[in-house]
Write a protein that holds these residues in place. Structure first.
Motif, PDB file in Angstrom:
ATOM      1  N   PRO A 163     -54.595 -39.317  15.847  1.00  0.00           N
ATOM      2  CA  PRO A 163     -55.903 -39.189  15.197  1.00  0.00           C
ATOM      3  C   PRO A 163     -57.025 -39.910  15.929  1.00  0.00           C
ATOM      4  O   PRO A 163     -58.140 -39.383  16.022  1.00  0.00           O
ATOM      5  CB  PRO A 163     -55.680 -39.805  13.814  1.00  0.00           C
ATOM      6  CG  PRO A 163     -54.241 -39.978  13.648  1.00  0.00           C
ATOM      7  CD  PRO A 163     -53.566 -39.846  14.949  1.00  0.00           C
ATOM      8  N   ASP A 164     -56.773 -41.112  16.466  1.00  0.00           N
ATOM      9  CA  ASP A 164     -57.897 -41.810  17.104  1.00  0.00           C
ATOM     10  C   ASP A 164     -58.342 -41.093  18.370  1.00  0.00           C
ATOM     11  O   ASP A 164     -59.542 -41.016  18.659  1.00  0.00           O
ATOM     12  CB  ASP A 164     -57.550 -43.285  17.377  1.00  0.00           C
ATOM     13  CG  ASP A 164     -56.145 -43.486  17.887  1.00  0.00           C
ATOM     14  OD1 ASP A 164     -55.770 -44.626  18.172  1.00  0.00           O
ATOM     15  OD2 ASP A 164     -55.401 -42.491  17.994  1.00  0.00           O
ATOM     16  N   VAL A 199     -60.445 -38.077  17.289  1.00  0.00           N
ATOM     17  CA  VAL A 199     -61.811 -38.424  16.884  1.00  0.00           C
ATOM     18  C   VAL A 199     -62.657 -38.744  18.105  1.00  0.00           C
ATOM     19  O   VAL A 199     -63.816 -38.339  18.203  1.00  0.00           O
ATOM     20  CB  VAL A 199     -61.797 -39.607  15.901  1.00  0.00           C
ATOM     21  CG1 VAL A 199     -63.197 -40.119  15.659  1.00  0.00           C
ATOM     22  CG2 VAL A 199     -61.180 -39.178  14.597  1.00  0.00           C
ATOM     23  N   ASN A 200     -62.092 -39.455  19.064  1.00  0.00           N
ATOM     24  CA  ASN A 200     -62.835 -39.742  20.292  1.00  0.00           C
ATOM     25  C   ASN A 200     -63.233 -38.460  21.009  1.00  0.00           C
ATOM     26  O   ASN A 200     -64.374 -38.316  21.461  1.00  0.00           O
ATOM     27  CB  ASN A 200     -61.983 -40.605  21.235  1.00  0.00           C
ATOM     28  CG  ASN A 200     -62.090 -42.082  20.903  1.00  0.00           C
ATOM     29  OD1 ASN A 200     -63.002 -42.503  20.220  1.00  0.00           O
ATOM     30  ND2 ASN A 200     -61.142 -42.859  21.393  1.00  0.00           N
ATOM     31  N   ARG A 206     -65.904 -36.733  19.023  1.00  0.00           N
ATOM     32  CA  ARG A 206     -67.182 -37.429  19.161  1.00  0.00           C
ATOM     33  C   ARG A 206     -67.825 -37.088  20.496  1.00  0.00           C
ATOM     34  O   ARG A 206     -69.030 -36.882  20.590  1.00  0.00           O
ATOM     35  CB  ARG A 206     -66.966 -38.935  19.050  1.00  0.00           C
ATOM     36  CG  ARG A 206     -68.261 -39.705  18.822  1.00  0.00           C
ATOM     37  CD  ARG A 206     -68.048 -41.172  18.748  1.00  0.00           C
ATOM     38  NE  ARG A 206     -67.327 -41.563  17.558  1.00  0.00           N
ATOM     39  CZ  ARG A 206     -66.208 -42.257  17.563  1.00  0.00           C
ATOM     40  NH1 ARG A 206     -65.669 -42.649  18.690  1.00  0.00           N
ATOM     41  NH2 ARG A 206     -65.610 -42.575  16.423  1.00  0.00           N
ATOM     42  N   SER A 256     -52.474 -34.996  10.859  1.00  0.00           N
ATOM     43  CA  SER A 256     -53.173 -36.275  10.690  1.00  0.00           C
ATOM     44  C   SER A 256     -54.470 -36.298  11.477  1.00  0.00           C
ATOM     45  O   SER A 256     -55.434 -36.955  11.082  1.00  0.00           O
ATOM     46  CB  SER A 256     -52.272 -37.434  11.109  1.00  0.00           C
ATOM     47  OG  SER A 256     -51.554 -37.111  12.263  1.00  0.00           O
ATOM     48  N   ILE A 307     -57.218 -34.826   9.239  1.00  0.00           N
ATOM     49  CA  ILE A 307     -57.807 -35.730   8.246  1.00  0.00           C
ATOM     50  C   ILE A 307     -58.826 -36.641   8.919  1.00  0.00           C
ATOM     51  O   ILE A 307     -59.916 -36.894   8.390  1.00  0.00           O
ATOM     52  CB  ILE A 307     -56.692 -36.555   7.572  1.00  0.00           C
ATOM     53  CG1 ILE A 307     -55.729 -35.627   6.857  1.00  0.00           C
ATOM     54  CG2 ILE A 307     -57.280 -37.544   6.596  1.00  0.00           C
ATOM     55  CD1 ILE A 307     -54.572 -36.331   6.215  1.00  0.00           C
ATOM     56  N   ALA A 308     -58.493 -37.134  10.105  1.00  0.00           N
ATOM     57  CA  ALA A 308     -59.423 -38.021  10.801  1.00  0.00           C
ATOM     58  C   ALA A 308     -60.701 -37.288  11.191  1.00  0.00           C
ATOM     59  O   ALA A 308     -61.803 -37.831  11.060  1.00  0.00           O
ATOM     60  CB  ALA A 308     -58.740 -38.610  12.036  1.00  0.00           C
ATOM     61  N   ASP A 368     -62.928 -36.825   8.220  1.00  0.00           N
ATOM     62  CA  ASP A 368     -63.683 -38.036   7.903  1.00  0.00           C
ATOM     63  C   ASP A 368     -64.860 -38.187   8.852  1.00  0.00           C
ATOM     64  O   ASP A 368     -65.956 -38.573   8.450  1.00  0.00           O
ATOM     65  CB  ASP A 368     -62.775 -39.266   8.011  1.00  0.00           C
ATOM     66  CG  ASP A 368     -61.839 -39.386   6.839  1.00  0.00           C
ATOM     67  OD1 ASP A 368     -60.755 -39.958   7.003  1.00  0.00           O
ATOM     68  OD2 ASP A 368     -62.204 -38.895   5.754  1.00  0.00           O
ATOM     69  N   LYS A 375     -68.056 -36.144   8.093  1.00  0.00           N
ATOM     70  CA  LYS A 375     -69.009 -36.611   7.094  1.00  0.00           C
ATOM     71  C   LYS A 375     -70.145 -37.388   7.744  1.00  0.00           C
ATOM     72  O   LYS A 375     -71.230 -37.493   7.176  1.00  0.00           O
ATOM     73  CB  LYS A 375     -68.300 -37.497   6.079  1.00  0.00           C
ATOM     74  CG  LYS A 375     -67.311 -36.721   5.253  1.00  0.00           C
ATOM     75  CD  LYS A 375     -66.740 -37.558   4.137  1.00  0.00           C
ATOM     76  CE  LYS A 375     -65.686 -36.775   3.406  1.00  0.00           C
ATOM     77  NZ  LYS A 375     -64.979 -37.590   2.436  1.00  0.00           N
ATOM     78  N   ALA A 430     -53.947 -33.042   2.414  1.00  0.00           N
ATOM     79  CA  ALA A 430     -54.987 -34.000   2.040  1.00  0.00           C
ATOM     80  C   ALA A 430     -56.337 -33.682   2.650  1.00  0.00           C
ATOM     81  O   ALA A 430     -57.363 -34.124   2.154  1.00  0.00           O
ATOM     82  CB  ALA A 430     -54.547 -35.403   2.445  1.00  0.00           C
ATOM     83  N   VAL A 471     -58.115 -34.130  -0.798  1.00  0.00           N
ATOM     84  CA  VAL A 471     -58.499 -35.515  -1.054  1.00  0.00           C
ATOM     85  C   VAL A 471     -59.782 -35.801  -0.289  1.00  0.00           C
ATOM     86  O   VAL A 471     -59.822 -35.696   0.914  1.00  0.00           O
ATOM     87  CB  VAL A 471     -57.387 -36.467  -0.561  1.00  0.00           C
ATOM     88  CG1 VAL A 471     -57.806 -37.908  -0.740  1.00  0.00           C
ATOM     89  CG2 VAL A 471     -56.102 -36.188  -1.311  1.00  0.00           C
ATOM     90  N   ASN A 472     -60.861 -36.160  -0.991  1.00  0.00           N
ATOM     91  CA  ASN A 472     -62.146 -36.450  -0.338  1.00  0.00           C
ATOM     92  C   ASN A 472     -62.585 -35.336   0.605  1.00  0.00           C
ATOM     93  O   ASN A 472     -62.800 -35.580   1.786  1.00  0.00           O
ATOM     94  CB  ASN A 472     -62.052 -37.749   0.495  1.00  0.00           C
ATOM     95  CG  ASN A 472     -61.828 -38.942  -0.372  1.00  0.00           C
ATOM     96  OD1 ASN A 472     -62.345 -39.027  -1.472  1.00  0.00           O
ATOM     97  ND2 ASN A 472     -61.046 -39.879   0.118  1.00  0.00           N
TER      98      ASN A 472
END
Lengths: 393, 314, 417
Positions: free
Chosen positions: C81-82, C85-86, C89, C107, C110-111, C114, C117, C133, C137-138
């Motif tokens: 996940p990290d 996201v990198n 981004r 996974s 999900i990241a 997030d 948002k 999720a 979830v959120n």
């Protein structure tokens, strides 16, 4: 006895551990460097000690986020500073303490998990939602405590054995976090672990986060620089060089080593809190084998002879990670990083710093004429303890 | 260690283990003995991998963290050869030979120049393992490869109490015993083995007595690496090969060799039995945390008896 | 000397930064779409196929939508996940894409959700991540998922196993992480409700390949085994199961009965016939749209798989949704992409397997296919479609109260021993 007296007694010159590292005492032609390298409480020496290059670099990192796009400030700058801080703990422990511990990322992971479990996250069933200042303090305390435990377990090992026992501890923690759902939320980990909004600033934004990371990176850097010249640091380096002699002098090698683990754990825990805030999430893989090895690569890449090494290594690593896909296939990033690591280990064991100082020596020699070369590139000069049996080759 | 202290440790560990064993047999006889035999056969595989590792460390003082990569590359090469000439046995031989060759090349071109710098050698092996893993991923991709051994090897044998058990695992056990015996004979009864044992004891003296030490080192590294490649093909047949197996078997070798004692082949056997049986019993009776247990054992042994059970304090 | 070093370093750094800064203002006629898949590590083959599927969708439109050119910028992750996201981004902030398609694994999804948002002006569309999720979830208002997820893929199989195959008691073997949890929930939600019992659950640690202990503990009084393992792990399991004398029939998860299992050369090969499984696609779907999709895939990608994989299909429909949405608003991404997102929400996506619409969490409602292993005319085993369940929603076709009471899948949810 004071540090200076001790050094004289040990026949140990502080100059051999300065920026260009590993060389014999400087020639009389450069008295300023000799004077600058031996710290005293005298302010005049302090002024000579801070060179122009220090001011320039400090100014550069301070204005950096204002001159680059936010992506660079956050993903390159912020990430490099955070990883550099964690690698700094490894450099301190390995370069100055002689103990190469792969468990620094584990300590950072523990601190990150504590932030996620005690603070606010996307898994409200487990997270307790305590206020951020309490959570951060507890996370750093937990990380330091864990590091002390790891140190206590590893203290009687040397060299290779230290690597292995810290690797085993790291793996045990990884599997524990992956398999346990009650506390660590298993494979999923915790998401939405974000920095708080303090004083009206959202510290997740690129520029505030960058300054937060910069502040702690500078704090860590100056702390380590101070510590290695304080009596504790000198004693630690003595223990690294010759534990038996230190013991004969009345110092306790075991106590110094465990204390070194604790100090490194403190630094790594701060880095861990910053890392979980940077990523906004933590999973077992954040502290798994690949990240443990990555931190080692960052530390070795930069060079373990000076506290700025890990930050240099981190910048190179982050740049490669982000822009390798633009230059070569991103798929082969691991190959590139492995090759770079291999080249460094084979040809410049002191990392980029060693290569840089070798380059400077070569340039200086070219400028000042022929002189016996004083190259400090031998792996041994870095002072990482060898696992060599006594009396045998 | 005085006899009294030794007995103390034996009772401290032995009594709970014996009690658990009795409970296990009473609870589910078949499961207990199947797990025990599974543990032994897994130990056979671990011994094959770890024996090369411990041999290299014992003599060359080189912790070869690329050992897992040699396992993986040997397995892939064995698969390729076995697939193209349609003979599993040739694949096994190919795996052994290729890994031995790689080991030889590494020793002669890289490690020879880092003699005595243990930490630097270890870092170099870490770098090599990263490179090798990525090259393997590049060439053979991410999918799992399974071997195709002859029909009489796979299949089941009927055993008392346990019932049907995999023939291949029994053959694996027999192979490991044979290789263990072969290694012992090689080290104890041949001239080269004698040189290796002498080198483990005192390298300087070995050189001083006029023996070409570099050649002995090269042979040892080649044998150690070859054993890893052999284990790769043999283990891959039992459990298939995929990226990530190199790390798994490297960690397993580390644990086995730490527990058993670095540099001792008998120690590797003992460590393999302990670790293999512990892992299988962990998987059977406590599957959630069984893996953590293995590493906890390693950490505890390192903390309190770093030389391992049969090792000598270096 | 020191000053020279500093300025040299500064100049190098400046040059490096300038070289990678985005080049000026992009032309208004190009719409940039970022494409993220796992190109490193063990899922690399799946990620590559996913990219092929996405590219196929772009090619089907000739690389243009509503008169604007589509530019695809690729990024890669390694299922962490990290890293995902990198990479996201970088695509969003550095390469300035307008729309994001990806990532691949649960996974990561999900990241990335997030992260979405924090970027309310960019539209994020899923790649192939299938965690429950992500949208339950959120959920994020600018994250859209046009593919059904792991639990939805198993809806209807419980009913089939109990009532058609008469498996009243089953034992479960699955890997111990989120995706199998969701698959098992999808199966057991229906199975338990209709009276079936799963008496034994064996959760194998991730990456474990040695099933001997698990097999030794399997109860002998069950009618069948529910095996939710990846194809190659399933082959391992089957060989070891056969060697220890096991003989129960199997019910497979969505990724279990794939080509590697169908080519299983063990003694019990014939017993594979009739193994039911369920998923969002099957090789043998009979509709003309599916056949056209397979033919297009094969024609365009000579180096691809013999038949498009799950990843290719899912990335394809998500990219198709992105492009269909663009067409619906005529390429107008102004106003913080509000109109575009509204169009996506209302989109009735025509996919090779039927129509897909979105629920209130922007999660797809689509079809699930129940398959059985059958022998073809040439003796080759394949997955025959025996039943199609249309309009499966994320609550597994249960009522909101029932589903909320059950919660998301985990080791112990659902439970009917």
């Amino acid at each position: 006895m004071s540090a200076a007296q001790w050094r004289k007694a040990m026949n140990f010159t502080a100059t051999s551990r300065n920026w260009s590292g590993g060389r014999p005492a400087p020639s009389p032609a450069s008295p300023s460097r000799a004077a600058a390298a031996s710290p005293t409480a005298n302010g005049r020496h302090l002024r000579e000690y801070i060179g122009v290059r220090h001011i320039a670099v400090l100014a550069a990192v301070l204005i950096y986020p204002w001159i680059v796009p936010p992506f660079f400030a956050y993903q390159i700058g912020g990430q490099a500073l955070t990883l550099g801080l964690i690698a700094l703990s490894l450099t301190f422990l390995a370069g100055y303490g002689g103990m190469l511990s792969l468990a620094q990322m584990t300590v950072a992971g523990i601190a990150g998990y504590v932030v996620a479990i005690l603070g606010v996250s996307g898994t409200p069933e487990i997270s307790l939602g305590w206020p951020w200042w309490l959570v951060v303090v507890l996370a750093i305390a937990a990380g330091t405590f864990a590091a002390t435990l790891i140190g206590w377990l590893s203290v009687r090992t040397e060299g290779i054995y230290t690597i292995m026992i810290t690797l085993a501890i790291g793996m045990a923690f990884f599997y524990l976090a992956q398999q346990n759902y009650a506390i660590f939320n298993g494979f999923q980990g915790f998401q939405k672990v974000v920095p708080p909004v303090v004083l009206g600033i959202d510290w997740r934004d690129p520029v505030p986060y960058y300054y937060l990371a910069l502040f702690w990176a500078l704090a860590g850097y100056f702390f380590v620089k101070y510590l290695i010249r304080a009596p504790f640091g000198i004693a630690l380096q003595g223990v690294r060089d010759n534990a038996r002699r230190m013991s004969a002098l009345g110092f306790s090698p075991v106590a110094h080593r465990v204390a070194a683990y604790a100090v490194a754990g403190l630094i790594a825990s701060v880095g861990g809190v910053l890392l979980v805030w940077y990523n906004g999430l933590i999973t077992p893989n954040s502290a798994g084998t690949s990240w443990m090895i990555n931190i080692l690569i960052v530390a070795v890449l930069g060079g373990m002879r000076h506290p700025v090494g890990p930050f240099i290594g981190a910048v190179v690593f982050v740049l490669l990670q982000n822009f390798a896909i633009d230059l070569i296939d991103r798929e082969r990033f691991n190959l590139v990083i492995g090759l770079v690591f291999l080249v460094i280990v084979l040809f410049s064991p002191d990392g980029l710093l060693g290569w840089w100082s070798g380059l400077r020596d070569w340039a200086m020699r070219r400028m000042t004429g022929p002189r016996p070369a004083a190259r400090g590139n031998d792996w041994r000069s870095v002072g990482v303890q060898q696992a060599r049996p006594v009396g045998r080759s | 260690m005085t006899p009294m202290r030794r007995w103390f440790w034996v009772w401290l560990f032995g009594l709970p283990i014996a009690a658990l064993a009795v409970w296990g047999i009473v609870d589910n006889e078949r499961l207990f003995f199947t797990t025990a035999l599974n543990g032994l056969t897994l130990a056979a595989l671990y011994f094959l991998v770890a024996s090369g590792f411990t041999l290299v460390f014992g003599l060359l003082r080189n912790v070869n963290l690329a050992h897992g990569s040699l396992y993986l590359i040997g397995a892939y090469v064995g698969w390729v050869v076995g697939d193209s000439v349609d003979s599993w046995f040739l694949g096994v031989a190919a795996g052994f030979l290729f890994a031995a060759l790689m080991g030889l090349v590494l020793q002669v071109s890289v490690f020879r120049y880092m003699h005595g710098q243990d930490l630097r050698q270890t870092m170099a092996t870490i770098a090599l393992s990263i490179i090798a893993a990525d090259i393997a991923l590049w060439i053979w991709g991410g999918q799992i490869h399974t071997f195709d051994p002859p029909r009489w090897i796979t299949g089941s044998t009927t055993l008392p109490i346990i019932g049907k058990f995999s023939t291949y695992r029994l053959i694996l056990l027999a192979t490991a015993v044979a290789i263990g015996f072969g290694l012992w004979w090689f080290l104890a009864r041949t001239r080269v083995g004698m040189m290796i044992r002498a080198g483990v004891d005192d390298r300087a003296m070995l050189a001083a007595s006029g023996i070409n030490v570099q050649m002995v080192f090269a042979i040892t590294f080649a044998i150690g690496a070859g054993l890893a490649g052999f284990a790769g093909v043999v283990g891959g047949t039992a459990l298939s090969i995929s990226p990530g197996e190199d790390t798994r078997y490297l960690l397993a070798s580390l644990v086995v060799v730490i527990v058993g004692g670095m540099g001792s082949v008998t120690g590797a056997a003992l460590g393999a039995v302990l670790v293999g049986v512990a892992e299988q019993f962990g998987l059977a009776y406590a599957p959630t945390y069984g893996i953590v247990f293995t590493f906890v054992i390693m950490a505890v042994v390192l903390a309190f008896r770093p030389q391992g059970i049969l090792g000598r304090r270096a | 000397m020191t000053r020279r070093r500093t300025t040299m370093f500064g100049a190098l750094a400046g040059a490096a930064v300038a070289a990678v800064l985005p080049a000026g203002a992009h032309a208004q006629e190009t719409i940039k779409i970022g494409l993220l898949a796992t190109l490193e590590g063990p899922f690399a083959a799946g990620g590559q196929d996913g990219m092929r599927g996405a590219e196929l969708a772009v090619k089907a439109r000739g690389g243009m939508v509503a008169g604007k050119k589509i530019e695809i910028i690729k990024a890669s992750s390694d299922a962490k996940p990290d890293v995902a996201v990198n990479a996201t981004r970088k695509l969003v902030e550095q390469d300035k894409v307008h729309i994001m398609v990806g990532p691949l694994s649960g996974s990561e999804g999900i990241a990335v959700k997030d992260y979405s948002k924090s970027q309310p002006n960019i539209t994020f569309i899923n790649g192939s991540s299938g965690a429950q999720a992500t949208t339950l979830v959120n959920p994020s208002t600018n994250f859209f998922r046009f593919n059904t997820e792991g639990a939805q893929w198993m809806v209807g199989l419980g009913d089939y196993a109990l009532n058609t195959k008469n498996y009243k008691k089953m034992a479960l073997i699955a890997e111990d992480y989120a995706f199998p949890y969701s698959q098992v929930q999808g199966f057991m939600a229906g199975y338990c409700k209709l009276g079936g019992r799963v008496t034994h659950k064996a959760w194998v640690p991730l990456g474990g390949k040695d099933y001997s202990s698990v097999i030794a503990k399997l109860p002998t009084d069950v009618d069948a085994l529910l095996v939710v393992l990846g194809g190659s792990d399933a082959v391992n399991f089957l060989s070891q199961y056969e060697q220890s004398g096991g003989d129960k029939p199997m019910v497979g998860g969505s990724i279990t009965v794939d080509q590697t299992v169908l080519n299983f050369k063990g003694k019990r090969r014939e017993s594979l016939l009739g193994t039911p499984a369920a998923g969002p696609i099957a090789d043998s779907i009979d509709t003309p749209e599916w056949k056209k999709f397979v033919a297009d895939y094969k024609a365009n990608f000579k180096d691809g798989f013999p038949s498009p994989s799950l990843f290719a299909y899912v990335y394809h429909i998500n990219m198709k949704a992105a492009l269909d949405g663009l067409e619906a608003v005529n390429g107008d991404l102004s106003g913080n992409q509000e109109k575009y997102r509204a169009a996506l929400k209302a989109l009735k996506l025509q996919t090779p397997t039927g129509e897909v619409t979105l629920d209130e969490n922007r999660q797809a409602i689509g079809s699930t296919f129940i398959t059985e292993v059958a022998k073809g005319a040439d003796g080759v085993f394949y997955n025959k479609v025996v039943k199609t369940i249309a309009r499966v929603d994320q609550r597994l076709n249960l009522s909101k109260e029932e589903f909320d009471k059950m919660g998301l899948g985990s080791r112990d949810v659902p439970n009917c021993p």
